[in-house]
Design a protein around this motif. Sequence first.
Motif, PDB file in Angstrom:
ATOM      1  N   GLU A 143       6.622   4.890  -1.386  1.00  0.00           N
ATOM      2  CA  GLU A 143       7.138   5.699  -0.284  1.00  0.00           C
ATOM      3  C   GLU A 143       8.173   4.950   0.557  1.00  0.00           C
ATOM      4  O   GLU A 143       8.634   5.463   1.569  1.00  0.00           O
ATOM      5  CB  GLU A 143       5.978   6.131   0.613  1.00  0.00           C
ATOM      6  CG  GLU A 143       4.903   6.881  -0.122  1.00  0.00           C
ATOM      7  CD  GLU A 143       3.621   6.997   0.681  1.00  0.00           C
ATOM      8  OE1 GLU A 143       3.655   6.768   1.909  1.00  0.00           O
ATOM      9  OE2 GLU A 143       2.590   7.307   0.082  1.00  0.00           O
TER      10      GLU A 143
ATOM     11  N   SER B 134       0.814  -1.222   0.000  1.00  0.00           N
ATOM     12  CA  SER B 134       0.000   0.000   0.000  1.00  0.00           C
ATOM     13  C   SER B 134       0.843   1.265   0.000  1.00  0.00           C
ATOM     14  O   SER B 134       0.363   2.323  -0.376  1.00  0.00           O
ATOM     15  CB  SER B 134      -0.957   0.006   1.194  1.00  0.00           C
ATOM     16  OG  SER B 134      -0.236   0.088   2.401  1.00  0.00           O
ATOM     17  N   SER B 135       2.101   1.170   0.402  1.00  0.00           N
ATOM     18  CA  SER B 135       2.964   2.356   0.436  1.00  0.00           C
ATOM     19  C   SER B 135       4.280   2.113  -0.296  1.00  0.00           C
ATOM     20  O   SER B 135       5.312   2.659   0.082  1.00  0.00           O
ATOM     21  CB  SER B 135       3.233   2.757   1.879  1.00  0.00           C
ATOM     22  OG  SER B 135       3.905   1.722   2.559  1.00  0.00           O
TER      23      SER B 135
END
Length: 103
Positions: A46, A42-43
Amino acid sequence: MRIGLCFLYLALISSNLAGFPTSNDISDILHALEKIVSFYTSSAGESNLDGLYGLKVVEGVLKELINNSFLFSLLQDDLKQRLKLLLLSCRQPLLVGIKAVEK
């Protein structure tokens, strides 16, 4: 910290130093790793280099566990399937994360 404990426990499983754990023990570990991989998915854009390294270690441990035919044969079919799916799940966030770090 929690991911480190998961690695340690998986290492004990793969080397069979602590005896073979129960299916519930393995299922609990897989659940924790699934949550970690889900977070990275989900990230993924990042992720920092440390996170990607940890995910790469998870991928390596899973490959070793799956490729250990004796140990893998001792697992229940549902656990085998979860391990394989988890290994596949590691690849996408790694690819996305590595591209993001390269930029």
